[in-house]
Design a protein around this motif. Sequence first.
Motif, PDB file in Angstrom:
ATOM      1  N   HIS A   1      57.754  39.710  64.309  1.00 49.20           N
ATOM      2  CA  HIS A   1      58.207  41.489  65.594  1.00 49.20           C
ATOM      3  C   HIS A   1      57.080  42.482  65.544  1.00 49.20           C
ATOM      4  CE1 HIS A   1      59.861  43.466  68.415  1.00 49.20           C
ATOM      5  NE2 HIS A   1      60.425  44.428  67.259  1.00 49.20           N
TER       6      HIS A   1
ATOM      7  N   PHE B   1      53.142  41.296  66.349  1.00 48.41           N
ATOM      8  CA  PHE B   1      52.529  41.089  66.932  1.00 48.41           C
ATOM      9  C   PHE B   1      53.670  41.943  68.156  1.00 48.41           C
ATOM     10  CE2 PHE B   1      51.587  37.287  64.810  1.00 48.41           C
ATOM     11  CZ  PHE B   1      50.243  36.882  65.772  1.00 48.41           C
TER      12      PHE B   1
ATOM     13  N   LYS C   1      54.871  44.271  71.031  1.00 42.20           N
ATOM     14  CA  LYS C   1      54.541  44.084  72.375  1.00 42.20           C
ATOM     15  C   LYS C   1      55.440  45.809  73.015  1.00 42.20           C
ATOM     16  CE  LYS C   1      53.367  40.129  72.910  1.00 42.20           C
ATOM     17  NZ  LYS C   1      52.053  39.118  73.101  1.00 42.20           N
TER      18      LYS C   1
ATOM     19  N   GLY D   1      53.253  46.156  77.672  1.00 45.79           N
ATOM     20  CA  GLY D   1      52.030  44.611  77.444  1.00 45.79           C
ATOM     21  C   GLY D   1      50.765  45.332  77.107  1.00 45.79           C
TER      22      GLY D   1
ATOM     23  N   GLU E   1      49.743  44.497  72.658  1.00 42.14           N
ATOM     24  CA  GLU E   1      50.579  44.089  71.500  1.00 42.14           C
ATOM     25  C   GLU E   1      49.432  45.034  70.462  1.00 42.14           C
ATOM     26  OE1 GLU E   1      48.437  40.510  69.780  1.00 42.14           O
ATOM     27  OE2 GLU E   1      49.997  39.505  71.052  1.00 42.14           O
TER      28      GLU E   1
END
Length: 330
Positions: A158, A161, A163, A166, A168
């Motif tokens: 989590h 990566f 988010k 939009g 990363e």
Amino acid sequence: MTKAKKEKAVVQKRSFWERNEASNGILLKETSKNYAISIFRAILLFGMCFMILQPILNKISLSFMAEKDLYDSTIIVIPKNFSLNNWRISLDLMGYKEALFNTIWVSVLVSVLEVFVCSLVGYGFSRFNFPLKRFWFFCVILIIVIPPQTISTSLFLHFRFFKFFGMELNLRSSMIPYILMCCGCMGLKNGLYIFMIRQYFLGFPYELEEAAYVDGCGPFATFFKIMIPGAKPILTSCFLFSFVWQWTDSFYTELFLGKIKLLSTQVNALTDRFGQYLAALYGGGGQAPIGYANAILSTGVLLTIIPLIILYLFAQRLFVESISSTGLKV
């Protein structure tokens, strides 16, 4: 002097055996029973204290031993060749000043955030009704019961990566995962703090809040002006627990704070670094002797817990008072 006091003084002047004979042996039995219980209690307490202190005393002994004393079978506790070399090596290999400073500010920041957020949640569970209240409190109990290792993979993925609109992002090796988890009550032992604070607030009289509402205070003003000042004992307990657990934690620190040097992570790597230190000094394969490596590791552990011992010495009275108070009200 009254008649009752005179009779008591006369009884006290009589010998033990005279009083025992007058009681048909009951005095001897009760006295023997009390002495036996006291001796058993003393032996039990001594054994428990020795079990707790013996490992620490053993580490203190090893930390002051020279290398040749470690392999001398005639030396058990007191070293023949007193040396501070183990302390110097451990301080250098751990980068102690930097690790100590980092550990202090990380532990304080995490503890303050956890106590603040958990106190809000605990107050909400104790005073307000909202949809699925029992379900959410059941989730709090699950946080206490389920070990964090079971969700380590999910946490890693989590925050590795992450988010964000939009984008990363890799949030590892920073304090952001810690802050987000603390604000979401998913930090180390947060479920326990919520439960403790909730139980404490349940013991508060509702009349105090009603009086605050009459004076024009809203829920937040009542929480900060009425509930928080009265909850200092439980908040102190939770802060100290959080500080100590964060100080010695290696699971979350290794998972998220890879680039930040903390005492817990430095101790874990101390043996390997000592092997590299000996290899650079004398040559070889970088494998430290077991006895010598154990002495260095023991010294590193002492360097890690010494600040906690100092903290306890200064906060002992407040900590004991908070524990006794919360114990009575829970």
